[in-house]
Scaffold this motif. Structure first.
Motif, PDB file in Angstrom:
ATOM      1  N   CYS A 101       0.844  -1.189   0.000  1.00 42.29           N
ATOM      2  CA  CYS A 101       0.000   0.000   0.000  1.00 42.29           C
ATOM      3  C   CYS A 101       0.884   1.245   0.000  1.00 42.29           C
ATOM      4  CB  CYS A 101      -0.913  -0.012   1.221  1.00 42.29           C
ATOM      5  SG  CYS A 101      -1.854   1.504   1.395  1.00 42.29           S
ATOM      6  N   CYS A 104      -0.031   3.153   3.701  1.00 42.03           N
ATOM      7  CA  CYS A 104       0.284   2.606   5.032  1.00 42.03           C
ATOM      8  C   CYS A 104       1.278   1.453   4.996  1.00 42.03           C
ATOM      9  CB  CYS A 104      -0.999   2.174   5.738  1.00 42.03           C
ATOM     10  SG  CYS A 104      -1.759   0.706   5.020  1.00 42.03           S
ATOM     11  N   GLN A 106       1.010  -1.498   4.046  1.00 43.56           N
ATOM     12  CA  GLN A 106       0.409  -2.814   4.260  1.00 43.56           C
ATOM     13  C   GLN A 106       0.654  -3.690   3.036  1.00 43.56           C
ATOM     14  OE1 GLN A 106      -1.646  -4.104   6.822  1.00 43.56           O
ATOM     15  NE2 GLN A 106      -2.025  -5.959   5.660  1.00 43.56           N
ATOM     16  N   CYS A 121      -6.797  -0.636  -0.441  1.00 43.70           N
ATOM     17  CA  CYS A 121      -6.223  -1.200   0.781  1.00 43.70           C
ATOM     18  C   CYS A 121      -7.343  -1.401   1.811  1.00 43.70           C
ATOM     19  CB  CYS A 121      -5.156  -0.255   1.317  1.00 43.70           C
ATOM     20  SG  CYS A 121      -4.551  -0.715   2.944  1.00 43.70           S
ATOM     21  N   CYS A 124      -6.523   1.005   5.154  1.00 44.22           N
ATOM     22  CA  CYS A 124      -6.657   2.466   5.195  1.00 44.22           C
ATOM     23  C   CYS A 124      -7.549   3.008   4.077  1.00 44.22           C
ATOM     24  CB  CYS A 124      -5.281   3.127   5.159  1.00 44.22           C
ATOM     25  SG  CYS A 124      -4.444   2.932   3.587  1.00 44.22           S
TER      26      CYS A 124
END
Ligand SMILES: [Zn+2]
Length: 132
Positions: A101, A104, A106, A121, A124
């Motif tokens: 991501c 964030c 991720q 995502c 977020c």
């Protein structure tokens, strides 16, 4: 065994960390056997974990030893989980593609062969484009 009980009374005894220290000593001893003679000091280094292990087993500061073991287990679990995640990633690299991501960081898993897609995502809700 009475004498042994007497010696161990009020002492910490063995735990996972002590076991790991013995294994570490063993590995270092094996390594020191195949190393060139110039690295003789590795033999001494190899015995250090064993000395620490013996100290821990006979220690009377049980709380401190428990905290050490707790920290060790925490690190061990983190390492095991990260290794498991990496292995899983390798396993389905053919069928899935991984994205990070942009917001964030991720890690996101997307099935391969879908062409250009927009990825949202789940953490977020950030949306970005990628090619799967
Ligand atoms: Zn995100």
């Amino acid at each position: 065994m009475e004498w042994f009980k007497k010696i161990m009374y009020g002492r910490y005894g063995g735990d996972s960390l002590s076991g790991a220290l013995i294994v570490l000593s063993f590995i270092l001893l094996i390594i020191s056997n195949v190393l060139p003679k110039a690295l003789w000091f590795v033999v001494i280094v190899a015995y250090i974990p064993t000395v620490i292990c013996v100290f821990r087993i006979f220690s009377r500061n049980i709380y401190k030893r428990q905290m050490e073991n707790y920290k060790f287990l925490k690190i061990k679990n983190t390492m095991r989980n990260s290794l498991r995640r990496k292995l899983n990633k390798l396993k389905d690299l053919k069928t899935h593609k991984y994205f990070t991501c942009t917001n964030c960081k991720q890690s996101l898993r997307v099935p391969r062969g879908q062409g250009k897609i927009s990825i949202t995502c789940p953490k977020c809700k950030n949306t970005f484009k990628g090619k799967s």
